[in-house]
Design a protein around this motif. Structure first.
Motif, PDB file in Angstrom:
ATOM      1  N   ASP A 266       0.842  -1.184  -0.236  1.00 58.33           N
ATOM      2  CA  ASP A 266      -0.162  -0.095  -0.126  1.00 58.33           C
ATOM      3  C   ASP A 266       0.906   1.032  -0.022  1.00 58.33           C
ATOM      4  OD1 ASP A 266      -2.647  -1.101   0.057  1.00 58.33           O
ATOM      5  OD2 ASP A 266      -2.350  -1.508   2.060  1.00 58.33           O
ATOM      6  N   LEU A 267       2.287   1.180   0.002  1.00 56.95           N
ATOM      7  CA  LEU A 267       2.964   2.311   0.075  1.00 56.95           C
ATOM      8  C   LEU A 267       2.809   3.353  -0.940  1.00 56.95           C
ATOM      9  CD1 LEU A 267       5.326   3.943   1.346  1.00 56.95           C
ATOM     10  CD2 LEU A 267       6.945   2.566  -0.026  1.00 56.95           C
ATOM     11  N   SER A 268       2.679   2.849  -2.331  1.00 57.09           N
ATOM     12  CA  SER A 268       2.668   3.944  -3.416  1.00 57.09           C
ATOM     13  C   SER A 268       1.051   4.831  -3.003  1.00 57.09           C
ATOM     14  CB  SER A 268       2.621   3.684  -4.654  1.00 57.09           C
ATOM     15  OG  SER A 268       1.860   2.604  -4.999  1.00 57.09           O
ATOM     16  N   GLN A 269       0.303   3.875  -2.875  1.00 54.10           N
ATOM     17  CA  GLN A 269      -1.034   4.415  -2.701  1.00 54.10           C
ATOM     18  C   GLN A 269      -1.192   5.566  -1.536  1.00 54.10           C
ATOM     19  OE1 GLN A 269      -0.407   1.438  -3.416  1.00 54.10           O
ATOM     20  NE2 GLN A 269      -1.739   0.194  -4.492  1.00 54.10           N
ATOM     21  N   ALA A 270      -0.531   4.898  -0.251  1.00 53.69           N
ATOM     22  CA  ALA A 270      -0.585   5.888   0.851  1.00 53.69           C
ATOM     23  C   ALA A 270       0.096   7.134   0.596  1.00 53.69           C
ATOM     24  CB  ALA A 270       0.156   5.238   1.977  1.00 53.69           C
ATOM     25  N   ILE A 271       1.427   7.299  -0.056  1.00 52.39           N
ATOM     26  CA  ILE A 271       1.903   8.526  -0.501  1.00 52.39           C
ATOM     27  C   ILE A 271       0.920   9.344  -1.396  1.00 52.39           C
ATOM     28  CG2 ILE A 271       3.946   9.524  -1.798  1.00 52.39           C
ATOM     29  CD1 ILE A 271       5.387   6.900  -0.779  1.00 52.39           C
ATOM     30  N   SER A 272       0.448   8.650  -2.419  1.00 54.51           N
ATOM     31  CA  SER A 272      -0.267   9.417  -3.396  1.00 54.51           C
ATOM     32  C   SER A 272      -1.478  10.162  -2.561  1.00 54.51           C
ATOM     33  CB  SER A 272      -0.974   8.637  -4.537  1.00 54.51           C
ATOM     34  OG  SER A 272      -2.031   9.145  -5.132  1.00 54.51           O
ATOM     35  N   ARG A 273      -2.256   9.294  -1.746  1.00 57.06           N
ATOM     36  CA  ARG A 273      -3.253  10.092  -0.817  1.00 57.06           C
ATOM     37  C   ARG A 273      -2.646  11.176  -0.185  1.00 57.06           C
ATOM     38  NH1 ARG A 273      -7.234   4.671  -0.056  1.00 57.06           N
ATOM     39  NH2 ARG A 273      -7.100   3.759  -2.073  1.00 57.06           N
ATOM     40  N   CYS A 274      -1.487  11.001   0.584  1.00 58.37           N
ATOM     41  CA  CYS A 274      -1.059  11.928   1.390  1.00 58.37           C
ATOM     42  C   CYS A 274      -0.772  13.282   0.536  1.00 58.37           C
ATOM     43  CB  CYS A 274       0.005  11.498   2.254  1.00 58.37           C
ATOM     44  SG  CYS A 274      -0.021  10.455   3.420  1.00 58.37           S
ATOM     45  N   ARG A 275      -0.235  13.176  -0.742  1.00 62.12           N
ATOM     46  CA  ARG A 275       0.014  14.327  -1.286  1.00 62.12           C
ATOM     47  C   ARG A 275      -1.351  14.961  -1.874  1.00 62.12           C
ATOM     48  NH1 ARG A 275       4.938  14.925  -3.071  1.00 62.12           N
ATOM     49  NH2 ARG A 275       4.187  16.433  -4.472  1.00 62.12           N
ATOM     50  N   ARG A 276      -2.139  14.090  -2.095  1.00 65.45           N
ATOM     51  CA  ARG A 276      -3.759  14.700  -2.436  1.00 65.45           C
ATOM     52  C   ARG A 276      -4.256  15.253  -1.395  1.00 65.45           C
ATOM     53  NH1 ARG A 276      -7.896  14.010  -6.129  1.00 65.45           N
ATOM     54  NH2 ARG A 276     -10.071  13.851  -4.985  1.00 65.45           N
ATOM     55  N   LEU A 277      -4.250  14.758  -0.154  1.00 71.06           N
ATOM     56  CA  LEU A 277      -4.888  15.398   1.135  1.00 71.06           C
ATOM     57  C   LEU A 277      -4.062  16.752   1.243  1.00 71.06           C
ATOM     58  CD1 LEU A 277      -6.312  15.113   3.916  1.00 71.06           C
ATOM     59  CD2 LEU A 277      -4.188  14.309   4.629  1.00 71.06           C
ATOM     60  N   LEU A 278      -2.775  17.089   1.104  1.00 72.75           N
ATOM     61  CA  LEU A 278      -2.251  18.364   1.249  1.00 72.75           C
ATOM     62  C   LEU A 278      -2.279  19.234  -0.018  1.00 72.75           C
ATOM     63  CD1 LEU A 278       0.587  17.176   3.767  1.00 72.75           C
ATOM     64  CD2 LEU A 278      -1.665  18.081   4.348  1.00 72.75           C
ATOM     65  N   ASP A 279      -2.857  18.672  -0.989  1.00 72.81           N
ATOM     66  CA  ASP A 279      -2.804  19.543  -2.524  1.00 72.81           C
ATOM     67  C   ASP A 279      -1.280  19.865  -2.805  1.00 72.81           C
ATOM     68  OD1 ASP A 279      -3.692  20.749  -4.433  1.00 72.81           O
ATOM     69  OD2 ASP A 279      -4.339  22.648  -3.448  1.00 72.81           O
ATOM     70  N   LEU A 280      -0.161  18.949  -2.670  1.00 73.17           N
ATOM     71  CA  LEU A 280       0.908  19.188  -2.855  1.00 73.17           C
ATOM     72  C   LEU A 280       1.590  19.189  -4.282  1.00 73.17           C
ATOM     73  CD1 LEU A 280       2.729  17.067   0.018  1.00 73.17           C
ATOM     74  CD2 LEU A 280       2.027  19.509  -0.093  1.00 73.17           C
ATOM     75  N   ASP A 281       0.674  18.829  -5.106  1.00 74.15           N
ATOM     76  CA  ASP A 281       1.048  19.033  -6.782  1.00 74.15           C
ATOM     77  C   ASP A 281       0.310  20.081  -7.377  1.00 74.15           C
ATOM     78  OD1 ASP A 281       2.706  16.499  -6.756  1.00 74.15           O
ATOM     79  OD2 ASP A 281       1.193  15.355  -6.787  1.00 74.15           O
ATOM     80  N   ALA A 282      -0.134  21.265  -6.480  1.00 74.28           N
ATOM     81  CA  ALA A 282      -0.671  22.235  -7.055  1.00 74.28           C
ATOM     82  C   ALA A 282       0.580  23.145  -7.579  1.00 74.28           C
ATOM     83  CB  ALA A 282      -1.455  23.190  -5.857  1.00 74.28           C
ATOM     84  N   ASP A 283       0.071  23.847  -8.509  1.00 76.15           N
ATOM     85  CA  ASP A 283       1.062  24.971  -9.058  1.00 76.15           C
ATOM     86  C   ASP A 283       0.904  26.452  -8.495  1.00 76.15           C
ATOM     87  OD1 ASP A 283       2.743  26.811 -10.419  1.00 76.15           O
ATOM     88  OD2 ASP A 283       2.264  25.800 -12.327  1.00 76.15           O
ATOM     89  N   PRO A 284       1.582  27.012  -7.082  1.00 76.97           N
ATOM     90  CA  PRO A 284       1.015  27.908  -6.585  1.00 76.97           C
ATOM     91  C   PRO A 284       1.181  29.461  -7.386  1.00 76.97           C
ATOM     92  CG  PRO A 284       3.107  27.094  -5.527  1.00 76.97           C
ATOM     93  CD  PRO A 284       2.334  26.033  -6.506  1.00 76.97           C
TER      94      PRO A 284
END
Length: 499
Positions: A266-284
């Motif tokens: 579940d590692l890659s899925q957990a990381i993906s969901r954490c990035r989504r939770l914090l909106d880390l792939d946004a372009d500020p």
């Protein structure tokens, strides 16, 4: 962007980190691919070529740079910003659907044929779903190789490889090192790991203002499922192969992440969901540049640039919580949610804090007793209708959902008005243009700033903020003194008004 050769060359020559994840630079002479901000001397222009994804570069025979580690760059913002087929497919691939269900499973989730999905991904990204999933497996494998002492056989299967041979071949192809060589390169300087956990850094595009992001998550935390402890937001996770606990801590240049997982697959899925939770792939920079064009918003953006939209790890969970929180305070909503968790949530063991349960699944909640909730009958009916739609499969709120279809389905359910629908669209679906003109906090901020205060007039004015109205909402909310706008200190469950 990778098709604009001159723009890509300028980004590479200036080592512009803003474009990390937007495209990848491949060097024809060395057969290496890099992120745009690679610290190495830029290659000659004649030797440069550009790819839209790491998978496309790998498929063309290029290996990842050992200095800039392009596999660890922030993700492309467009997969979170767009709602088309390719973006939906990329979100599902990041969530591990291809590894679990294959390409036919991905196509079924999207409602298209396998051929259509394959054709569109290759046309836009230069790689099909299998190659994209392979690139993700390679990244997960490298993370486990370099940060844990897990035996290589376990690493291979945890990363999603079907055999040790495929694992070895892929690691060599992508990183130009055998798995053992990768581990040997970092073994001397690797800090001792906490047994059963994995610590890693989640990169993001600067700037990032964490106040409303972590403030919102902490202020609305459901007892037993979430908490703020020792400067970090912590929560339980329901994952495809097991359960997990994540601890997320803001730092100036990254988010510290520690994971406890019952199954490392579940590692890659957990990381993906954490990035989504914090909106880390946004372009500020793109977001703030457009919002700053409005002279009434510009001072808010200049004061705290890089605000993100606090999102979720589980769409159905948030929808349930949104119904529980209709027209009541945050404290009351948390109380209702906490009762459901205690009665129907699965218990977990938290080695690092006070978390006790997973949020109940929709299947478990379908059997709940409405009388347990001290709510009006109309809201009980709303919750029951939502749970039926989720259980019947009529409503999809997962990462690959069709945003407009989900809005239509939600709007047809009893008790779902525009505020609830747009709140779910903003936080659960991840639509960057979701907007809440009827929200009291938004209306009060608009009035104080000199913006139109009525919902209809404000909506007309906000047309200039598209496609970033969800981010404009964060800036408007931040004008208030609610706990959702304040980075918590050491209070595990701050109270505040409903959001």
């Amino acid at each position: 962007m990778h098709t604009d050769f001159d723009a890509c060359v300028r980004a590479v020559r200036s080592k512009d980190a803003r474009f990390d994840g937007w495209f990848f630079t491949a060097v024809l002479t060395t057969r290496i691919y890099c992120r745009p901000s690679c610290p190495a001397n830029p290659p000659k222009v004649v030797n440069m070529t550009f790819y839209p994804s790491a998978a496309a570069a790998q498929q063309a025979g290029f290996r990842a740079c050992k200095r800039c580690r392009p596999d660890a760059s922030p993700g492309s913002p467009q997969w979170n910003e767009r709602a088309d087929l390719v973006a939906r497919a990329m979100r599902l691939i990041a969530d591990g659907v291809v590894d679990r269900d294959g390409v036919p499973g991905l196509a079924a989730r999207l409602g298209y044929s396998t051929r259509q999905v394959q054709r569109q991904l290759i046309a836009e990204l230069g790689a099909g779903p299998l190659a994209l999933a392979r690139a993700q497996r390679a990244q997960t494998a490298r993370l486990l190789i370099e940060t844990t002492s897990m035996p290589m056989g376990e690493v291979a299967f945890a990363a999603g490889f079907a055999s040790i041979r495929t694992f070895n071949d892929t690691v060599r192809d992508v990183f130009a090192f055998a798995p053992g060589e990768l581990r040997a390169r970092v073994a001397k300087g690797r800090p001792a790991a906490t047994p059963g956990s994995l610590a890693l850094r989640l990169p993001f595009r600067r700037p990032l203002t964490p106040d409303n992001l972590f403030g919102h998550l902490a202020a609305t935390a459901v007892p037993g499922v979430e908490e703020w402890r020792d400067g970090a937001y912590r929560r339980t996770l329901r994952l495809p192969y097991g359960t997990g606990i994540v601890e997320l801590r803001p730092h100036p240049d990254h988010i510290g992440c520690r994971l406890w997982l019952t199954d490392w697959r579940d590692l890659s899925q957990a990381i993906s969901r954490c990035r989504r939770l914090l909106d880390l792939d946004a372009d500020p920079l793109a977001v703030d540049a457009l919002l700053s064009a409005d002279p009434l918003l510009a001072p808010l953006v200049a004061k705290s640039p890089g605000r993100r939209v606090p999102r979720v790890t589980d769409g159905p969970e948030f929808a349930v919580r949104a119904v529980l929180g209709q027209q009541i305070s945050t404290a009351a909503a948390r109380t209702h949610a906490g009762r459901l968790v205690a009665a129907y949530g699965e218990t977990v063991d938290d080695p690092g804090g006070g978390l006790t349960h997973l949020f109940p699944s929709t299947a478990a909640l379908a059997g709940h007793d409405p009388a347990e909730l001290a709510m009006p009958q109309s809201r009980r009916d709303t919750l029951a209708g939502l749970l039926r739609a989720l259980e019947d499969g009529d409503l999809d709120l997962d990462v690959g959902s069709d945003w407009q279809r989900a809005r239509a389905r939600l709007g047809a359910l009893p008790g779902f008005g525009p505020w609830t629908v747009e709140t779910i669209a903003m936080r659960a679906l991840g639509d960057p243009d979701a907007f809440l003109p009827t929200d009291l906090g938004v209306r009060h901020a608009a009035r104080d700033l000199g913006l139109p205060a009525t919902p209809a007039a404000l909506t007309r004015h906000a047309a200039a903020w598209q496609p970033w109205r969800a981010y404009a909402t964060q800036y408007l909310w931040a004008t208030g003194d609610h706990p959702i706008n304040i980075l918590p200190t050491d209070h595990p469950h701050p109270e505040g008004t409903s959001r």
